[in-house]
Scaffold this motif. Structure first.
Motif, PDB file in Angstrom:
ATOM      1  N   SER A 129       0.818  -1.227   0.000  1.00  0.00           N
ATOM      2  CA  SER A 129       0.000   0.000   0.000  1.00  0.00           C
ATOM      3  C   SER A 129       0.843   1.265   0.000  1.00  0.00           C
ATOM      4  CB  SER A 129      -0.952   0.007   1.216  1.00  0.00           C
ATOM      5  OG  SER A 129      -1.672  -1.196   1.292  1.00  0.00           O
ATOM      6  N   MET A 130       2.064   1.189  -0.533  1.00  0.00           N
ATOM      7  CA  MET A 130       2.919   2.371  -0.644  1.00  0.00           C
ATOM      8  C   MET A 130       3.562   2.404  -2.025  1.00  0.00           C
ATOM      9  SD  MET A 130       4.610   2.812   3.132  1.00  0.00           S
ATOM     10  CE  MET A 130       5.256   4.431   2.686  1.00  0.00           C
ATOM     11  N   PRO A 131       2.749   2.488  -3.080  1.00  0.00           N
ATOM     12  CA  PRO A 131       3.313   2.514  -4.436  1.00  0.00           C
ATOM     13  C   PRO A 131       4.013   3.831  -4.697  1.00  0.00           C
ATOM     14  CG  PRO A 131       0.965   2.963  -4.501  1.00  0.00           C
ATOM     15  CD  PRO A 131       1.287   2.622  -3.071  1.00  0.00           C
ATOM     16  N   ALA A 132       5.048   3.782  -5.525  1.00  0.00           N
ATOM     17  CA  ALA A 132       5.719   5.023  -5.923  1.00  0.00           C
ATOM     18  C   ALA A 132       4.995   5.701  -7.071  1.00  0.00           C
ATOM     19  CB  ALA A 132       7.163   4.725  -6.331  1.00  0.00           C
ATOM     20  N   ASP A 133       4.067   4.982  -7.713  1.00  0.00           N
ATOM     21  CA  ASP A 133       3.447   5.491  -8.932  1.00  0.00           C
ATOM     22  C   ASP A 133       1.957   5.768  -8.789  1.00  0.00           C
ATOM     23  OD1 ASP A 133       3.143   2.778  -8.570  1.00  0.00           O
ATOM     24  OD2 ASP A 133       3.415   2.239 -10.677  1.00  0.00           O
ATOM     25  N   SER A 134       1.455   5.976  -7.577  1.00  0.00           N
ATOM     26  CA  SER A 134       0.042   6.328  -7.414  1.00  0.00           C
ATOM     27  C   SER A 134      -0.183   7.776  -7.825  1.00  0.00           C
ATOM     28  CB  SER A 134      -0.404   6.108  -5.964  1.00  0.00           C
ATOM     29  OG  SER A 134       0.400   6.830  -5.059  1.00  0.00           O
ATOM     30  N   ARG A 135      -1.355   8.044  -8.369  1.00  0.00           N
ATOM     31  CA  ARG A 135      -1.687   9.386  -8.865  1.00  0.00           C
ATOM     32  C   ARG A 135      -2.883   9.991  -8.125  1.00  0.00           C
ATOM     33  NH1 ARG A 135       2.461   8.166 -10.016  1.00  0.00           N
ATOM     34  NH2 ARG A 135       3.463   7.883 -12.037  1.00  0.00           N
ATOM     35  N   GLU A 237      12.811  15.476  -3.853  1.00  0.00           N
ATOM     36  CA  GLU A 237      13.445  15.013  -5.097  1.00  0.00           C
ATOM     37  C   GLU A 237      12.454  14.218  -5.949  1.00  0.00           C
ATOM     38  OE1 GLU A 237      17.981  14.697  -3.283  1.00  0.00           O
ATOM     39  OE2 GLU A 237      16.804  12.881  -3.579  1.00  0.00           O
ATOM     40  N   GLY A 238      11.583  14.942  -6.644  1.00  0.00           N
ATOM     41  CA  GLY A 238      10.635  14.295  -7.542  1.00  0.00           C
ATOM     42  C   GLY A 238       9.438  13.722  -6.823  1.00  0.00           C
ATOM     43  N   ASP A 239       8.408  13.395  -7.607  1.00  0.00           N
ATOM     44  CA  ASP A 239       7.157  12.893  -7.019  1.00  0.00           C
ATOM     45  C   ASP A 239       6.757  11.521  -7.541  1.00  0.00           C
ATOM     46  OD1 ASP A 239       6.398  13.518  -9.614  1.00  0.00           O
ATOM     47  OD2 ASP A 239       4.560  14.563  -9.028  1.00  0.00           O
ATOM     48  N   VAL A 274       3.739  12.682  -3.189  1.00  0.00           N
ATOM     49  CA  VAL A 274       4.516  13.319  -2.125  1.00  0.00           C
ATOM     50  C   VAL A 274       3.754  14.473  -1.477  1.00  0.00           C
ATOM     51  CG1 VAL A 274       6.722  12.638  -3.137  1.00  0.00           C
ATOM     52  CG2 VAL A 274       5.720  14.865  -3.723  1.00  0.00           C
ATOM     53  N   ASN A 275       2.480  14.612  -1.775  1.00  0.00           N
ATOM     54  CA  ASN A 275       1.661  15.653  -1.157  1.00  0.00           C
ATOM     55  C   ASN A 275       1.412  15.346   0.317  1.00  0.00           C
ATOM     56  OD1 ASN A 275       0.993  17.060  -3.774  1.00  0.00           O
ATOM     57  ND2 ASN A 275       0.127  15.038  -4.198  1.00  0.00           N
ATOM     58  N   ALA A 324      -2.842  12.105  -4.103  1.00  0.00           N
ATOM     59  CA  ALA A 324      -2.096  10.979  -3.549  1.00  0.00           C
ATOM     60  C   ALA A 324      -1.147  11.507  -2.475  1.00  0.00           C
ATOM     61  CB  ALA A 324      -1.317  10.271  -4.642  1.00  0.00           C
ATOM     62  N   VAL A 325      -1.054  10.810  -1.331  1.00  0.00           N
ATOM     63  CA  VAL A 325      -0.316  11.368  -0.188  1.00  0.00           C
ATOM     64  C   VAL A 325       0.596  10.359   0.514  1.00  0.00           C
ATOM     65  CG1 VAL A 325      -2.119  13.088   0.278  1.00  0.00           C
ATOM     66  CG2 VAL A 325      -2.214  10.866   1.436  1.00  0.00           C
ATOM     67  N   VAL A 326       0.697   9.148   0.003  1.00  0.00           N
ATOM     68  CA  VAL A 326       1.369   8.111   0.795  1.00  0.00           C
ATOM     69  C   VAL A 326       2.824   8.451   1.091  1.00  0.00           C
ATOM     70  CG1 VAL A 326       2.064   6.642  -1.158  1.00  0.00           C
ATOM     71  CG2 VAL A 326       1.611   5.610   1.070  1.00  0.00           C
ATOM     72  N   ALA A 327       3.526   9.088   0.146  1.00  0.00           N
ATOM     73  CA  ALA A 327       4.919   9.458   0.393  1.00  0.00           C
ATOM     74  C   ALA A 327       5.049  10.807   1.084  1.00  0.00           C
ATOM     75  CB  ALA A 327       5.709   9.470  -0.919  1.00  0.00           C
ATOM     76  N   GLY A 328       4.003  11.612   1.050  1.00  0.00           N
ATOM     77  CA  GLY A 328       4.056  12.879   1.756  1.00  0.00           C
ATOM     78  C   GLY A 328       4.237  12.676   3.247  1.00  0.00           C
ATOM     79  N   ASN A 329       3.598  11.651   3.769  1.00  0.00           N
ATOM     80  CA  ASN A 329       3.690  11.359   5.197  1.00  0.00           C
ATOM     81  C   ASN A 329       5.098  10.950   5.608  1.00  0.00           C
ATOM     82  OD1 ASN A 329       2.337  10.622   7.870  1.00  0.00           O
ATOM     83  ND2 ASN A 329       3.203   8.637   7.279  1.00  0.00           N
ATOM     84  N   VAL A 330       5.793  10.229   4.747  1.00  0.00           N
ATOM     85  CA  VAL A 330       7.084   9.661   5.139  1.00  0.00           C
ATOM     86  C   VAL A 330       8.288  10.434   4.611  1.00  0.00           C
ATOM     87  CG1 VAL A 330       6.263   7.308   5.522  1.00  0.00           C
ATOM     88  CG2 VAL A 330       6.888   8.012   3.205  1.00  0.00           C
ATOM     89  N   GLU A 331       8.161  11.100   3.467  1.00  0.00           N
ATOM     90  CA  GLU A 331       9.306  11.795   2.883  1.00  0.00           C
ATOM     91  C   GLU A 331       9.169  13.315   2.930  1.00  0.00           C
ATOM     92  OE1 GLU A 331      12.283  10.517   1.953  1.00  0.00           O
ATOM     93  OE2 GLU A 331      11.438   8.748   2.926  1.00  0.00           O
ATOM     94  N   THR A 332       8.041  13.849   2.484  1.00  0.00           N
ATOM     95  CA  THR A 332       7.876  15.305   2.533  1.00  0.00           C
ATOM     96  C   THR A 332       7.899  15.800   3.968  1.00  0.00           C
ATOM     97  OG1 THR A 332       6.553  15.127   0.511  1.00  0.00           O
ATOM     98  CG2 THR A 332       6.484  17.223   1.680  1.00  0.00           C
TER      99      THR A 332
END
Length: 519
Positions: A129-135, A237-239, A274-275, A324-332
């Motif tokens: 549940s943490m894809p790099a390519d979710s939109r 570094e990119g989204d 990354v939002n 999409a926000v899954v990486a925002g929580n962990v990286e942003t």
């Protein structure tokens, strides 16, 4: 309330949160919680203000208040346990599932217990549940608005089965959710015991006094900073859609005993994931403020009362559905914390020399969680990998630790190889990653894992192009690198792996402090 009584009761409330966390870790089914301890616990008053927390994961704790308030607004009753993970209704990202329980005395709600844990699979387009390519958020997993999981002390079997049916690992979800509910139930027992010993009026007064004490200490620290505006900039570094840097701009304003963090000039929300929901952005700002406070200051909503966070709706740091926000929580969140700390470091440096603390903010740490997600049929592995912490005037930075918004452990090799069809082939510190200086930064590490059957890989990382910076003339730490069979990957990437492929993550080192000794 006299200081001794306040100290005793503050410790008692914090002890309840710590014991909740201990029970959750010892009762959980998944290695992500029982081994890595990717979970948090806290206690809130009837108004939804956090009065005590365990020393768990910062990105969880600073945002949990919104979950509690969302539940309280929906008419929670004694005997209920509510579940949610919706980032736009009090959650962080979909894998972080929160359980909230009203705690009552004589039928009246006096507090709420809350636990948040990272569940290793909540459905979605890719295992983990943490894809790099979710939109959009719908691709990231099952969205759970605040709903009753337990009502009148009775489990709502249909809700539990609905959640489990949308996970690739339903038995782990069932076990972990029951562990969270048990931790919340323990909080009710311990709070009732405290009320019995001290009396309800004293306990309620303690809630108010603990919040007031935290606020006084925070305002005193802020008042010691020179009034002014302090600006810092950084980037993600990119989204996952575009590899271009995404700008984040922060202006911190110190005015008397208040602190305002303004994100004007930050990028709009982006197509990738990354939002950040606003609660996560506030959580990172709370962490940055907490770093400046002495260790004996309690972390509660009173401590953060002098802090105001200004964001533009629809921006990278205040994303709205269906972003999409899954990486925002962990990286942003990591980038935000680093940038706010950089601005606050300017305020600390602007103090008269005699008034400066003996140990100001350290050099930058690795500034990423190095999220590694691998999954196949019926199994999902998730881990955040440690790296180097920045050095400071006090000494070298620690090596191989989690930095900033995360505070988890590693998955022991024995547990990993027992549970997943994978083999760890390399796991060691890399001393060449440390930033140079009078005090060297902490070292990053190298972890290589061979998959023994076809699987799906996702990596969500940062600091692959921009190194963690040193302080006071210290050198930068080394950048990280992601590889599959020796071929470099982008900072955020998802791909299929054949059996036998080797995934290698090299994590960044911490920045050094001070100019190296010429001798």
């Amino acid at each position: 309330m006299d200081p001794v009584t306040l100290s005793v009761l503050a410790s008692g409330l914090a002890g309840i949160a710590e014991e909740m966390g201990t029970l959750l870790v010892r009762s959980a089914y998944s290695s992500n919680i029982k081994e890595r301890r990717d979970c948090s616990a806290a206690l809130f008053d009837a108004a939804g203000r956090m009065v005590a927390q365990a020393a768990h994961v910062p990105v969880h704790l600073g945002a949990m208040y919104e979950s509690v308030r969302a539940v309280a607004e929906r008419g929670a009753l004694p005997g209920d346990v509510w579940v949610l993970n919706d980032p736009f209704a009090g959650g962080n990202h979909l894998p972080d599932v929160t359980l909230v329980s009203p705690l009552a005395t004589e039928g009246k709600i006096i507090a709420y217990a809350a636990t948040r844990a990272h569940h290793s699979d909540m459905g979605g387009m890719r295992p983990g549940s943490m894809p790099a390519d979710s939109r959009e958020i719908y691709a990231e997993g099952l969205i759970i608005p605040p709903v009753r999981l337990v009502s009148g002390d009775e489990w709502q079997g249909d809700i539990l089965e609905l959640i489990c049916a949308n996970s690739r690992t339903p038995q782990l979800r069932r076990g972990d959710l029951r562990a969270q509910a048990a931790a919340n139930r323990l909080a009710g027992t311990r709070l009732a015991e405290l009320v019995e010993r001290r009396g309800l009026a004293v306990v309620l007064e303690a809630f108010t006094e603990v919040l007031a004490y935290g606020e006084r200490r925070a305002r005193t620290m802020i008042a010691g900073l020179p009034d002014g505006r302090y600006t810092a900039v950084g980037e993600v570094e990119g989204d996952g859609v575009d590899d271009d840097d995404i700008p984040i701009r922060v202006t911190v304003t110190v005015a008397g005993d208040t602190l305002t963090v303004d994100f004007a000039g930050t990028s709009s929300a982006v197509p990738g994931n990354v939002n950040c929901p606003r609660a996560v952005t506030r959580s990172a700002c709370c962490f940055a403020l907490r770093v400046l406070l002495p260790d004996d200051v309690p972390a509660n909503d009173g401590t953060y009362a002098p802090l105001e966070v200004l964001t533009e709706p629809g921006s990278l740091v205040d994303a709205r559905r269906p972003s999409a926000v899954v990486a925002g929580n962990v990286e942003t969140s990591q980038r935000i914390a680093d940038i706010v700390l950089a601005a606050l470091a300017q305020a600390v440096a602007a103090r008269p020399e005699a008034a400066r603390p003996k140990a100001g903010p350290p050099a930058q740490g690795q500034g990423t969680m190095n999220n590694l997600i691998i999954g196949g049929r019926g199994w999902t592995y998730y881990e955040t990998l440690a790296g180097g912490q920045g050095a400071s005037v006090r000494g070298p930075g620690p090596s191989g630790v989690h930095v900033g918004m995360t505070n988890t452990l590693n998955t022991p090799i024995e547990a990993l190889e027992l549970e997943y069809p994978m083999r760890v082939e390399r796991y060691e510190l890399d001393p060449t990653t440390s930033g140079t200086g009078r005090h060297r930064g902490g070292a990053g590490l190298v972890r290589s894992i061979r998959v023994l059957e076809p699987a799906t890989l996702s990596v969500l990382t940062d600091r692959r192009r921009h190194a963690p910076q040193g302080a006071a003339g210290g050198g930068p730490g080394a950048m990280g690198r992601n590889e599959v069979d020796g071929v470099a990957l982008a900072p955020k990437a998802s791909l299929d792996l054949p059996a036998g492929a080797v995934v290698t993550i090299r994590t960044p080192g911490g920045g050094g402090w001070g100019r190296p000794d010429p001798s």
